[in-house]
Design an enzyme around this catalytic site. Structure first.
Site, PDB file in Angstrom:
ATOM      1  N   LYS A 288       0.854  -1.195   0.000  1.00 56.52           N
ATOM      2  CA  LYS A 288       0.000   0.000   0.000  1.00 56.52           C
ATOM      3  C   LYS A 288       0.885   1.238   0.000  1.00 56.52           C
ATOM      4  O   LYS A 288       1.512   1.576   1.000  1.00 56.52           O
ATOM      5  CB  LYS A 288      -0.920   0.033   1.228  1.00 56.52           C
TER       6      LYS A 288
ATOM      7  N   GLU B  74       9.267   1.234  10.983  1.00 53.27           N
ATOM      8  CA  GLU B  74      10.356   2.216  10.836  1.00 53.27           C
ATOM      9  C   GLU B  74       9.698   3.580  10.919  1.00 53.27           C
ATOM     10  O   GLU B  74       8.945   3.963  10.036  1.00 53.27           O
ATOM     11  CB  GLU B  74      11.075   1.974   9.510  1.00 53.27           C
TER      12      GLU B  74
ATOM     13  N   CYS C 293      13.511  10.635   7.719  1.00 50.62           N
ATOM     14  CA  CYS C 293      13.501  10.209   9.114  1.00 50.62           C
ATOM     15  C   CYS C 293      14.907  10.205   9.713  1.00 50.62           C
ATOM     16  O   CYS C 293      15.050  10.208  10.929  1.00 50.62           O
ATOM     17  CB  CYS C 293      12.846   8.849   9.253  1.00 50.62           C
TER      18      CYS C 293
ATOM     19  N   GLU D 282       9.965  15.960  15.738  1.00 51.84           N
ATOM     20  CA  GLU D 282      10.382  15.781  14.345  1.00 51.84           C
ATOM     21  C   GLU D 282       9.679  16.855  13.493  1.00 51.84           C
ATOM     22  O   GLU D 282       8.452  16.938  13.488  1.00 51.84           O
ATOM     23  CB  GLU D 282       9.961  14.388  13.861  1.00 51.84           C
TER      24      GLU D 282
HETATM   25  P1  NDP Z   1       1.618   8.385   7.930  1.00 53.03           P
HETATM   26  O1  NDP Z   1       2.232   7.574   8.987  1.00 53.03           O
HETATM   27  O2  NDP Z   1       0.249   8.907   8.122  1.00 53.03           O
HETATM   28  O3  NDP Z   1       1.592   7.575   6.544  1.00 53.03           O
HETATM   29  C1  NDP Z   1       2.507   6.562   6.179  1.00 53.03           C
HETATM   30  C2  NDP Z   1       1.749   5.438   5.460  1.00 53.03           C
HETATM   31  O4  NDP Z   1       0.774   4.864   6.342  1.00 53.03           O
HETATM   32  C3  NDP Z   1       0.941   5.919   4.245  1.00 53.03           C
HETATM   33  O5  NDP Z   1       0.936   4.901   3.265  1.00 53.03           O
HETATM   34  C4  NDP Z   1      -0.449   6.098   4.833  1.00 53.03           C
HETATM   35  O6  NDP Z   1      -1.478   6.054   3.872  1.00 53.03           O
HETATM   36  C5  NDP Z   1      -0.521   4.900   5.744  1.00 53.03           C
HETATM   37  N1  NDP Z   1      -1.537   4.995   6.776  1.00 53.03           N
HETATM   38  C6  NDP Z   1      -2.101   6.114   7.319  1.00 53.03           C
HETATM   39  N2  NDP Z   1      -3.020   5.771   8.241  1.00 53.03           N
HETATM   40  C7  NDP Z   1      -3.050   4.413   8.306  1.00 53.03           C
HETATM   41  C8  NDP Z   1      -3.784   3.460   9.075  1.00 53.03           C
HETATM   42  N3  NDP Z   1      -4.685   3.827   9.977  1.00 53.03           N
HETATM   43  N4  NDP Z   1      -3.531   2.152   8.873  1.00 53.03           N
HETATM   44  C9  NDP Z   1      -2.617   1.750   7.983  1.00 53.03           C
HETATM   45  N5  NDP Z   1      -1.909   2.607   7.201  1.00 53.03           N
HETATM   46  C10 NDP Z   1      -2.108   3.920   7.371  1.00 53.03           C
HETATM   47  O7  NDP Z   1       2.597   9.568   7.627  1.00 53.03           O
HETATM   48  P2  NDP Z   1       2.196  10.949   6.938  1.00 53.03           P
HETATM   49  O8  NDP Z   1       2.346  10.773   5.506  1.00 53.03           O
HETATM   50  O9  NDP Z   1       0.894  11.479   7.390  1.00 53.03           O
HETATM   51  O10 NDP Z   1       3.311  11.874   7.540  1.00 53.03           O
HETATM   52  C11 NDP Z   1       3.157  12.450   8.827  1.00 53.03           C
HETATM   53  C12 NDP Z   1       4.458  12.506   9.555  1.00 53.03           C
HETATM   54  O11 NDP Z   1       4.996  11.199   9.716  1.00 53.03           O
HETATM   55  C13 NDP Z   1       5.577  13.257   8.861  1.00 53.03           C
HETATM   56  O12 NDP Z   1       5.463  14.621   9.013  1.00 53.03           O
HETATM   57  C14 NDP Z   1       6.761  12.644   9.551  1.00 53.03           C
HETATM   58  O13 NDP Z   1       6.949  13.231  10.802  1.00 53.03           O
HETATM   59  C15 NDP Z   1       6.383  11.209   9.710  1.00 53.03           C
HETATM   60  N6  NDP Z   1       6.866  10.353   8.627  1.00 53.03           N
HETATM   61  C16 NDP Z   1       7.965   9.601   8.827  1.00 53.03           C
HETATM   62  C17 NDP Z   1       8.458   8.842   7.793  1.00 53.03           C
HETATM   63  C18 NDP Z   1       9.662   8.035   7.944  1.00 53.03           C
HETATM   64  O14 NDP Z   1      10.356   7.823   6.957  1.00 53.03           O
HETATM   65  N7  NDP Z   1       9.948   7.514   9.112  1.00 53.03           N
HETATM   66  C19 NDP Z   1       7.844   8.812   6.499  1.00 53.03           C
HETATM   67  C20 NDP Z   1       6.660   9.610   6.386  1.00 53.03           C
HETATM   68  C21 NDP Z   1       6.204  10.336   7.431  1.00 53.03           C
HETATM   69  P3  NDP Z   1      -2.093   7.423   3.289  1.00 53.03           P
HETATM   70  O15 NDP Z   1      -0.995   8.122   2.596  1.00 53.03           O
HETATM   71  O16 NDP Z   1      -3.155   6.929   2.387  1.00 53.03           O
HETATM   72  O17 NDP Z   1      -2.615   8.184   4.481  1.00 53.03           O
END
Ligand code: NDP
Length: 473
Positions: A175, A250, A284, A377
């Site tokens: 996904k 992660e 990250c 972050e």
């Molecule tokens: P999210 O954690 O919301 O999204 C990451 C993935 O999880 C996306 O594919 C998202 O889908 C999916 N997701 C969201 N909600 C659910 C759920 N309830 N069950 C299963 N999967 C889900 O990150 P964001 O994109 O909203 O980013 C927010 C913050 O997260 C950033 O500002 C940063 O701080 C952190 N982040 C950290 C990352 C890293 O590399 N460690 C990467 C990205 C974000 P969808 O896009 O459809 O919502």
């Protein structure tokens, strides 16, 4: 592939969603919506999981390791044949500078090559148990695993979850993030062209809030491998608990860059800006807190600010661009919220143009250790720099963070390097370098930065169950 890959990829075919719902894709450099991607609902999720279960039982699980390795090598080849198309897609979808996008596609190919080779080097053990006989261990695939990936490194992270899971004999339901699904869909198509059987890798773009929970809780899903925010990671872990599903997470980070006065100041200062501002800080592993021993603080800050002023922010399609826009309007507003809340002195951090979600990198000095910008972050081009006098106090402040993903340490004193490296609470640490990700080495965090490891042989182990078999004499 000339048309944009904007459909679901299930059982070896591109498909439309029954609901007819789509997600607009916005180029963050121009703010233009350039395509609509089909959004999977529950019927498509069910069909993808069912297809993967069938593929696991009828085909992929029992395929000879040699053949599995050949297919993974072929996927790497097909990725390399399509580097430019994949890189252009990624750059347009999330504003990544084109040179970085090309490097990341090549990284994805290398991940498939590594795990193609790893299949023949993934051994069990023979154990001399007290009662004699023969005791051996087997690493067995789990079945269907869910890979949920974020928008900041969409292609490489999709590869570094799919490749080890497939190498270990699992099928994968991937996904992608709603903001960046295009290269993941193309990965599904290319892997199928390379010989992966239908169902081995399904790609189901769709809102995490809608299909995410159902995917995680589906009884046929044996493991969830997630990269994203700590809050969603914690939610996934809680949803996985009732059935004791395996999870690897992660998550976020607030990584330190620590400079001692005896370090190579020129090199440390020249490399520090891109250790936090690369990918416009949406990383990250971004070294967003710099701890500098007081004797070199002023000299470091001068050099750091001068190097930061030289960074090229702008059109991601230009070969020489180093920082593209932030991924979305809301991400830029969130970063600006951190900047407006600090009592520190800010250099940079302004919008350089009226179009596109661009933001100049910001350097924040004189920040209090209690401030949000220092502790949380930011996920944008923002760095805070503070001096330190005492190694122990500095380490206490480094380790006060709830995160523990990555970090850098600059010193020419070997004993100190080892002593401090042992004490920093993080899963990854670089000494006199800012390199965090190596295909061959484990990557992941301590504390609220996650659980389990991506990459290296550790990732492959994480996609298997360990079985012990005893043969009596
Ligand atoms: P999210 O954690 O919301 O999204 C990451 C993935 O999880 C996306 O594919 C998202 O889908 C999916 N997701 C969201 N909600 C659910 C759920 N309830 N069950 C299963 N999967 C889900 O990150 P964001 O994109 O909203 O980013 C927010 C913050 O997260 C950033 O500002 C940063 O701080 C952190 N982040 C950290 C990352 C890293 O590399 N460690 C990467 C990205 C974000 P969808 O896009 O459809 O919502």
């Amino acid at each position: 592939m000339t048309d944009l890959p904007n459909q679901l990829f299930i059982n070896g075919e591109l498909r439309r969603a029954k609901s007819g719902r789509t997600t607009p894709q916005i180029n963050p450099a121009t703010e233009e919506a350039f395509c609509e991607v089909q959004a999977a609902g529950l019927p498509e999720l069910e069909s993808a999981i069912e297809g993967s279960q069938r593929c696991f039982i009828e085909s992929w699980r029992d395929l000879k390791p040699g053949r599995r390795g050949e297919i993974l090598f072929q996927i790497a080849r097909v990725i390399r044949d399509n580097v430019e198309e994949l890189a252009q897609l990624e750059s347009r979808n999330i504003g990544k500078p084109i040179a970085d996008a090309r490097d990341e596609v090549q990284l994805g190919a290398r991940v498939f090559e590594y795990y193609a080779g790893a299949i023949s080097k993934f051994y069990g053990q023979t154990i001399p148990v007290a009662r004699g006989g023969l005791d051996v261990t087997l690493r067995q695939p789990m079945g269907v695993v869910a890979a949920i990936v974020p928008w900041n490194f969409p292609f490489p992270i999709a590869c570094w979850k799919a490749a080890p899971a497939l190498a270990a004999g699992n099928c994968v339901v991937l996904k992608p993030a709603s903001q960046s699904p295009l290269t993941a869909i193309m990965l599904g198509v290319l892997a199928h062209q390379a010989g992966l059987p239908p169902g081995a890798l399904q790609v189901i773009p769709g809102a995490g809030s809608e299909i995410g929970d159902a995917l995680v809780q589906h009884p046929a899903i044996r493991k969830i491998s997630f990269t994203g925010s700590t809050s969603v990671g914690a939610r996934i872990m809680a949803m996985a608990a009732p059935e004791l599903k395996r999870v690897s997470l992660e998550l976020g980070g607030k990584s330190p860059n620590i400079l001692f006065a005896d370090c190579d100041l020129k090199q440390a200062a020249a490399t520090a800006p891109m250790s936090v501002f690369a990918n416009t800080g949406q990383d990250c592993c971004a070294r967003s807190r710099i701890f500098v021993e007081r004797a070199i603080f002023d000299a470091f800050v001068d050099k750091f600010i001068a190097a930061t002023r030289g960074l090229r922010v702008g059109d991601p399609s230009r070969e020489d661009t180093q920082l593209g826009p932030l991924v979305s309007k809301s991400q830029r507003e969130s970063v600006e919220g951190f900047l407006s809340s600090t009592s520190g002195t800010i250099t940079g951090g302004k919008r350089p143009s009226s179009t596109g979600y661009f933001l100049q990198p910001a350097v924040v000095l004189d920040v209090e250790s209690t401030e949000r910008i220092w502790r949380e972050e930011v996920f944008g081009p923002v760095v805070c720099i503070r001096p330190f006098d005492d190694e122990k106090e500095m380490l206490a402040e480094v380790n006060a963070s709830p995160y523990g993903l990555s970090g850098s340490l600059w010193t020419n004193d070997l004993k100190r390097a080892l002593r401090v490296a042992r004490q920093v609470e993080s899963g990854v640490l670089s000494i006199n370098s800012h390199s965090s990700v190596h295909v061959e080495a484990p990557f992941g965090g301590f504390k609220q930065s996650g659980l389990g490891r991506d990459l290296g042989m550790s990732a492959m182990e994480g996609y298997t169950e360990l079985k012990n078999i005893y043969f009596g004499e």
